[in-house]
Design a protein around this motif. Structure first.
Motif, PDB file in Angstrom:
ATOM      1  N   PRO A 135       0.797  -1.236   0.000  1.00 44.20           N
ATOM      2  CA  PRO A 135       0.000   0.000   0.000  1.00 44.20           C
ATOM      3  C   PRO A 135       0.826   1.281   0.000  1.00 44.20           C
ATOM      4  O   PRO A 135       0.353   2.316  -0.473  1.00 44.20           O
ATOM      5  CB  PRO A 135      -0.828  -0.118   1.291  1.00 44.20           C
ATOM      6  CG  PRO A 135      -0.942  -1.585   1.522  1.00 44.20           C
ATOM      7  CD  PRO A 135       0.372  -2.143   1.075  1.00 44.20           C
ATOM      8  N   LEU A 136       2.063   1.211   0.503  1.00 46.42           N
ATOM      9  CA  LEU A 136       2.910   2.401   0.522  1.00 46.42           C
ATOM     10  C   LEU A 136       3.295   2.845  -0.882  1.00 46.42           C
ATOM     11  O   LEU A 136       3.623   4.015  -1.108  1.00 46.42           O
ATOM     12  CB  LEU A 136       4.173   2.137   1.343  1.00 46.42           C
ATOM     13  CG  LEU A 136       3.990   2.025   2.862  1.00 46.42           C
ATOM     14  CD1 LEU A 136       5.261   1.494   3.504  1.00 46.42           C
ATOM     15  CD2 LEU A 136       3.599   3.371   3.465  1.00 46.42           C
ATOM     16  N   LEU A 137       3.277   1.923  -1.833  1.00 44.35           N
ATOM     17  CA  LEU A 137       3.670   2.236  -3.202  1.00 44.35           C
ATOM     18  C   LEU A 137       2.487   2.646  -4.070  1.00 44.35           C
ATOM     19  O   LEU A 137       2.673   3.016  -5.231  1.00 44.35           O
ATOM     20  CB  LEU A 137       4.371   1.027  -3.836  1.00 44.35           C
ATOM     21  CG  LEU A 137       5.699   0.623  -3.189  1.00 44.35           C
ATOM     22  CD1 LEU A 137       6.263  -0.603  -3.882  1.00 44.35           C
ATOM     23  CD2 LEU A 137       6.698   1.768  -3.240  1.00 44.35           C
ATOM     24  N   MET A 138       1.287   2.588  -3.522  1.00 43.14           N
ATOM     25  CA  MET A 138       0.098   2.951  -4.276  1.00 43.14           C
ATOM     26  C   MET A 138      -0.168   4.446  -4.118  1.00 43.14           C
ATOM     27  O   MET A 138      -0.154   4.972  -3.010  1.00 43.14           O
ATOM     28  CB  MET A 138      -1.101   2.133  -3.800  1.00 43.14           C
ATOM     29  CG  MET A 138      -0.893   0.640  -3.942  1.00 43.14           C
ATOM     30  SD  MET A 138      -2.304  -0.325  -3.341  1.00 43.14           S
ATOM     31  CE  MET A 138      -3.541   0.111  -4.562  1.00 43.14           C
TER      32      MET A 138
ATOM     33  N   THR B 177       6.861  -1.271  12.849  1.00 44.79           N
ATOM     34  CA  THR B 177       8.229  -1.469  12.360  1.00 44.79           C
ATOM     35  C   THR B 177       8.922  -0.138  12.126  1.00 44.79           C
ATOM     36  O   THR B 177      10.105   0.033  12.451  1.00 44.79           O
ATOM     37  CB  THR B 177       8.221  -2.282  11.055  1.00 44.79           C
ATOM     38  OG1 THR B 177       7.666  -3.583  11.310  1.00 44.79           O
ATOM     39  CG2 THR B 177       9.635  -2.452  10.506  1.00 44.79           C
ATOM     40  N   TYR B 178       8.194   0.842  11.589  1.00 52.65           N
ATOM     41  CA  TYR B 178       8.791   2.152  11.352  1.00 52.65           C
ATOM     42  C   TYR B 178       9.213   2.811  12.663  1.00 52.65           C
ATOM     43  O   TYR B 178      10.301   3.387  12.755  1.00 52.65           O
ATOM     44  CB  TYR B 178       7.817   3.058  10.601  1.00 52.65           C
ATOM     45  CG  TYR B 178       8.430   4.367  10.185  1.00 52.65           C
ATOM     46  CD1 TYR B 178       9.295   4.436   9.094  1.00 52.65           C
ATOM     47  CD2 TYR B 178       8.171   5.534  10.897  1.00 52.65           C
ATOM     48  CE1 TYR B 178       9.885   5.648   8.728  1.00 52.65           C
ATOM     49  CE2 TYR B 178       8.750   6.743  10.526  1.00 52.65           C
ATOM     50  CZ  TYR B 178       9.611   6.788   9.446  1.00 52.65           C
ATOM     51  OH  TYR B 178      10.200   7.984   9.088  1.00 52.65           O
TER      52      TYR B 178
ATOM     53  N   ARG C 174       6.829   6.377  -0.420  1.00 51.33           N
ATOM     54  CA  ARG C 174       7.918   5.652  -1.094  1.00 51.33           C
ATOM     55  C   ARG C 174       9.157   5.567  -0.214  1.00 51.33           C
ATOM     56  O   ARG C 174       9.846   4.539  -0.188  1.00 51.33           O
ATOM     57  CB  ARG C 174       8.233   6.344  -2.419  1.00 51.33           C
ATOM     58  CG  ARG C 174       7.097   6.236  -3.426  1.00 51.33           C
ATOM     59  CD  ARG C 174       7.282   7.144  -4.612  1.00 51.33           C
ATOM     60  NE  ARG C 174       6.197   6.980  -5.576  1.00 51.33           N
ATOM     61  CZ  ARG C 174       5.945   7.821  -6.565  1.00 51.33           C
ATOM     62  NH1 ARG C 174       6.700   8.906  -6.713  1.00 51.33           N
ATOM     63  NH2 ARG C 174       4.951   7.595  -7.403  1.00 51.33           N
ATOM     64  N   ARG C 175       9.430   6.648   0.498  1.00 54.61           N
ATOM     65  CA  ARG C 175      10.617   6.663   1.354  1.00 54.61           C
ATOM     66  C   ARG C 175      10.462   5.694   2.525  1.00 54.61           C
ATOM     67  O   ARG C 175      11.406   4.987   2.892  1.00 54.61           O
ATOM     68  CB  ARG C 175      10.849   8.080   1.867  1.00 54.61           C
ATOM     69  CG  ARG C 175      12.071   8.239   2.733  1.00 54.61           C
ATOM     70  CD  ARG C 175      12.465   9.697   2.816  1.00 54.61           C
ATOM     71  NE  ARG C 175      13.263   9.960   4.002  1.00 54.61           N
ATOM     72  CZ  ARG C 175      13.771  11.145   4.292  1.00 54.61           C
ATOM     73  NH1 ARG C 175      13.554  12.159   3.485  1.00 54.61           N
ATOM     74  NH2 ARG C 175      14.484  11.319   5.384  1.00 54.61           N
ATOM     75  N   ILE C 176       9.280   5.663   3.121  1.00 54.72           N
ATOM     76  CA  ILE C 176       9.021   4.723   4.230  1.00 54.72           C
ATOM     77  C   ILE C 176       9.122   3.287   3.734  1.00 54.72           C
ATOM     78  O   ILE C 176       9.659   2.417   4.426  1.00 54.72           O
ATOM     79  CB  ILE C 176       7.651   5.008   4.864  1.00 54.72           C
ATOM     80  CG1 ILE C 176       7.685   6.339   5.630  1.00 54.72           C
ATOM     81  CG2 ILE C 176       7.245   3.875   5.815  1.00 54.72           C
ATOM     82  CD1 ILE C 176       6.323   6.839   6.070  1.00 54.72           C
ATOM     83  N   PHE C 177       8.626   3.029   2.540  1.00 51.43           N
ATOM     84  CA  PHE C 177       8.762   1.691   1.949  1.00 51.43           C
ATOM     85  C   PHE C 177      10.235   1.286   1.891  1.00 51.43           C
ATOM     86  O   PHE C 177      10.616   0.192   2.317  1.00 51.43           O
ATOM     87  CB  PHE C 177       8.152   1.671   0.545  1.00 51.43           C
ATOM     88  CG  PHE C 177       8.391   0.384  -0.201  1.00 51.43           C
ATOM     89  CD1 PHE C 177       7.492  -0.658  -0.112  1.00 51.43           C
ATOM     90  CD2 PHE C 177       9.528   0.214  -0.983  1.00 51.43           C
ATOM     91  CE1 PHE C 177       7.710  -1.855  -0.783  1.00 51.43           C
ATOM     92  CE2 PHE C 177       9.766  -0.976  -1.661  1.00 51.43           C
ATOM     93  CZ  PHE C 177       8.852  -2.005  -1.565  1.00 51.43           C
TER      94      PHE C 177
END
Length: 208
Positions: free
Chosen positions: A7-10, A30-31, A194-197
């Protein structure tokens, strides 16, 4: 965590509320662990803190565990001398952040949606506040925690859609490691996703 990171990339379009954009508890937790890892590595740069797993909010709010049972999960050496305590939590599919500043002796509630900051989750606010003020903080010498001001923050970046609450909460935590300044807006969310991914995929935060 491949599927849970997807979902982070959507990239959301307009004001969609599709389930596939939902950010799972494991991603947020996790973050926050990576934030702790970074501050441990660079103690002179980042504030000493501890982040609780969102599971404890669920246990306290739903009553599946007693306050004393949840308290027993935490050891002195993990929390002694910590400046800030964080508890990210998901309430009815909406992420918020509970923050305790032990040096300033204040407690904050950070909700990215302005309309829900005051009127929503009053029961949940009270349950979480009471556990920290009456159970956890007195264990570490803060016997006056019940009298600390409890502030619902209104001076924070606001979410302008229905799906980025998890990203906002993760970035609130990141910013609070530096101090009390939030230099981002809704327009930054696609970049942050995207950065968190990449951060979680690599197991370390960007540039560290």
């Amino acid at each position: 965590m491949g599927e849970k990171l997807t979902p982070l990339l959507m990239v959301p379009h307009c004001d969609e509320t599709l389930l596939e954009y939902y950010i799972d508890d494991s991603v947020v937790n996790t973050y926050f662990k990576l934030l702790k890892k970074r501050s441990d590595k660079f103690p002179n740069v980042y504030i000493k803190h501890y982040s609780f797993d969102s599971l404890i909010a669920t246990c306290l709010i739903e009553g599946s565990k007693s306050e004393d049972e949840v308290l027993a999960w935490f050891k002195d050496e993990k929390l002694r001398g910590v400046h800030k305590l964080f508890l990210p939590m998901c309430l009815s599919a909406h992420w918020v952040l509970f923050c305790v500043d032990t040096k300033e002796k204040k407690i904050s509630w950070l909700d990215p949606i302005p309309s829900s900051r005051i009127m929503s989750n009053s029961v949940e606010k009270q349950k979480i506040f009471q556990w920290f003020a009456l159970y956890l903080l007195p264990e570490f010498g803060h016997n006056d925690a019940e009298k600390w001001p409890f502030e619902v923050r209104t001076d924070i970046p606001k979410q302008e859609n229905s799906i980025d609450c998890g990203v906002f909460v993760m970035k609130y935590g990141d910013c609070l490691m530096h101090g009390d300044f939030f230099p981002f807006t809704q327009k930054d969310m696609i970049h942050f996703r995207r950065r968190i991914f990449l951060d979680i995929y690599r197991g370390r935060l960007h540039g560290k």
